[in-house]
Design a protein around this motif. Structure first.
Motif, PDB file in Angstrom:
ATOM      1  N   THR A   1       0.816  -1.219   0.000  1.00  0.00           N
ATOM      2  CA  THR A   1       0.000   0.000   0.000  1.00  0.00           C
ATOM      3  C   THR A   1       0.848   1.267   0.000  1.00  0.00           C
ATOM      4  O   THR A   1       0.344   2.344  -0.284  1.00  0.00           O
ATOM      5  CB  THR A   1      -0.927   0.044   1.222  1.00  0.00           C
ATOM      6  OG1 THR A   1      -0.136   0.034   2.417  1.00  0.00           O
ATOM      7  CG2 THR A   1      -1.914  -1.110   1.223  1.00  0.00           C
ATOM      8  N   GLY A   2       2.118   1.136   0.347  1.00  0.00           N
ATOM      9  CA  GLY A   2       2.971   2.316   0.446  1.00  0.00           C
ATOM     10  C   GLY A   2       2.690   3.126   1.698  1.00  0.00           C
ATOM     11  O   GLY A   2       3.063   4.290   1.796  1.00  0.00           O
ATOM     12  N   SER A   3       2.028   2.509   2.657  1.00  0.00           N
ATOM     13  CA  SER A   3       1.665   3.177   3.912  1.00  0.00           C
ATOM     14  C   SER A   3       2.434   2.548   5.070  1.00  0.00           C
ATOM     15  O   SER A   3       2.809   1.383   5.019  1.00  0.00           O
ATOM     16  CB  SER A   3       0.172   3.030   4.191  1.00  0.00           C
ATOM     17  OG  SER A   3      -0.587   3.615   3.167  1.00  0.00           O
ATOM     18  N   SER A   4       2.619   3.328   6.122  1.00  0.00           N
ATOM     19  CA  SER A   4       3.257   2.793   7.324  1.00  0.00           C
ATOM     20  C   SER A   4       2.257   1.931   8.086  1.00  0.00           C
ATOM     21  O   SER A   4       1.038   2.003   7.868  1.00  0.00           O
ATOM     22  CB  SER A   4       3.746   3.927   8.214  1.00  0.00           C
ATOM     23  OG  SER A   4       2.641   4.633   8.753  1.00  0.00           O
ATOM     24  N   CYS A   5       2.765   1.152   9.003  1.00  0.00           N
ATOM     25  CA  CYS A   5       1.917   0.303   9.831  1.00  0.00           C
ATOM     26  C   CYS A   5       0.921   1.137  10.636  1.00  0.00           C
ATOM     27  O   CYS A   5      -0.255   0.781  10.758  1.00  0.00           O
ATOM     28  CB  CYS A   5       2.774  -0.554  10.758  1.00  0.00           C
ATOM     29  SG  CYS A   5       3.882  -1.673   9.868  1.00  0.00           S
ATOM     30  N   SER A   6       1.385   2.261  11.165  1.00  0.00           N
ATOM     31  CA  SER A   6       0.491   3.107  11.965  1.00  0.00           C
ATOM     32  C   SER A   6      -0.609   3.725  11.100  1.00  0.00           C
ATOM     33  O   SER A   6      -1.750   3.870  11.558  1.00  0.00           O
ATOM     34  CB  SER A   6       1.275   4.187  12.700  1.00  0.00           C
ATOM     35  OG  SER A   6       1.954   5.025  11.794  1.00  0.00           O
TER      36      SER A   6
END
Length: 64
Positions: free
Chosen positions: A16-21
């Motif tokens: 997704t290109g997103s961080s875990c948070s």
């Protein structure tokens, strides 16, 4: 029976290109499907759910 792949959090974050948070924030806001329990201390996401999320964002961004 259909084949379904389960992705762990690092793979979901990479795809997704997103961080875990950010992923957990999106879950809290109802924008990302919650994980499924795999065990006492393990969760994962269906690859089809992650692909659907990505596809929806691509579609939304290309409307503009």
């Amino acid at each position: 029976m259909s084949h379904q792949t389960i992705l762990r959090l690092p793979s979901v974050a990479q795809r997704t290109g997103s961080s875990c948070s950010i992923i957990y924030s999106l879950i809290k806001d109802g924008q990302f499907k919650p994980p499924i329990n795999l065990g006492a201390r393990a969760v994962g996401w269906l690859e089809s759910d992650v692909s659907g999320f990505i596809g929806a964002h691509v579609k939304a961004s290309r409307k503009a």
